[in-house]
Motif scaffolding. Structure first.
Motif, PDB file in Angstrom:
ATOM      1  N   ASP A  70      -3.502  -0.789 -28.672  1.00  0.00           N
ATOM      2  CA  ASP A  70      -3.335  -0.406 -27.272  1.00  0.00           C
ATOM      3  C   ASP A  70      -4.394   0.627 -26.885  1.00  0.00           C
ATOM      4  N   ARG A  71      -5.002   0.448 -25.730  1.00  0.00           N
ATOM      5  CA  ARG A  71      -6.028   1.336 -25.154  1.00  0.00           C
ATOM      6  C   ARG A  71      -7.386   1.234 -25.850  1.00  0.00           C
ATOM      7  N   ASP A  72      -7.574   0.256 -26.730  1.00  0.00           N
ATOM      8  CA  ASP A  72      -8.881   0.051 -27.359  1.00  0.00           C
ATOM      9  C   ASP A  72      -9.908  -0.417 -26.322  1.00  0.00           C
ATOM     10  N   THR A  73     -11.177  -0.192 -26.644  1.00  0.00           N
ATOM     11  CA  THR A  73     -12.296  -0.759 -25.909  1.00  0.00           C
ATOM     12  C   THR A  73     -12.787  -1.946 -26.720  1.00  0.00           C
ATOM     13  N   SER A 131     -15.735  -2.069 -17.910  1.00  0.00           N
ATOM     14  CA  SER A 131     -14.670  -1.129 -17.528  1.00  0.00           C
ATOM     15  C   SER A 131     -13.447  -1.808 -16.925  1.00  0.00           C
ATOM     16  N   ALA A 141      -9.845  -3.512 -17.089  1.00  0.00           N
ATOM     17  CA  ALA A 141      -8.654  -3.437 -17.951  1.00  0.00           C
ATOM     18  C   ALA A 141      -7.973  -4.799 -17.991  1.00  0.00           C
ATOM     19  N   THR A 155      -4.548  -7.041 -19.880  1.00  0.00           N
ATOM     20  CA  THR A 155      -3.275  -6.976 -20.591  1.00  0.00           C
ATOM     21  C   THR A 155      -3.182  -8.120 -21.594  1.00  0.00           C
ATOM     22  N   ILE A 191      -0.108  -4.881 -24.661  1.00  0.00           N
ATOM     23  CA  ILE A 191      -1.030  -3.756 -24.738  1.00  0.00           C
ATOM     24  C   ILE A 191      -2.072  -3.923 -23.649  1.00  0.00           C
ATOM     25  N   VAL A 192      -2.803  -2.851 -23.376  1.00  0.00           N
ATOM     26  CA  VAL A 192      -3.895  -2.901 -22.394  1.00  0.00           C
ATOM     27  C   VAL A 192      -5.169  -2.484 -23.111  1.00  0.00           C
ATOM     28  N   VAL A 193      -6.234  -3.260 -22.902  1.00  0.00           N
ATOM     29  CA  VAL A 193      -7.545  -2.952 -23.468  1.00  0.00           C
ATOM     30  C   VAL A 193      -8.566  -2.918 -22.341  1.00  0.00           C
ATOM     31  N   THR A 194      -9.694  -2.254 -22.607  1.00  0.00           N
ATOM     32  CA  THR A 194     -10.783  -2.167 -21.634  1.00  0.00           C
ATOM     33  C   THR A 194     -12.000  -2.883 -22.205  1.00  0.00           C
TER      34      THR A 194
END
Length: 121
Positions: free
Chosen positions: A38-41, A91, A93, A95, A112-115
């Motif tokens: 979660d929140r990885d780039t 940039s 986002a 899901t 999870i959410v990734v960028t």
């Protein structure tokens, strides 16, 4: 099964009458997206890896990105899908959601959410 029959079965086979005629509940599966976090780039072609387990058996695992299913239903682990991020805006986002279903129809999900950062296109 009658109470008398249950007692007879208990006497003959050493079975507990508390267990005769009852069924165990079937619990929902557990699902975990372990890559990416979660929140990885992320960039390029991303490997999405999922663990799923159930007290009886996992029937199917599905992997979604932004609500669209990637590929086919996964019936046998390891549960994996590839997601091509090339061409997506930097940039942005996204899901990722994994859904597991057991043979009784119980479901569990994790998201999870990734960028995405691919650099200059």
């Amino acid at each position: 099964m009658s109470r008398r029959a249950a007692l007879l079965m208990s006497a003959l086979f050493g079975l507990s009458t508390a267990c005769i005629g009852t069924s165990q509940p079937d619990f929902p599966p557990q699902v975990n997206i372990f890559h990416p976090a979660d929140r990885d780039t992320v960039s390029g072609v991303v490997s999405i890896d999922v663990d799923a387990a159930d007290d009886v058996a996992v029937d199917v695992v599905r992997i979604f990105v932004d609500g669209r299913q990637l590929g086919i239903d996964l019936y046998v682990g390891p549960y994996h899908a590839s997601w091509n991020t090339i061409g997506l805006p930097d940039s942005s986002a996204h899901t990722i959601r994994a859904e597991a279903r057991d043979q009784a129809g119980n479901t569990a999900t994790q998201q999870i959410v990734v960028t995405v950062i691919n650099g200059t296109q």
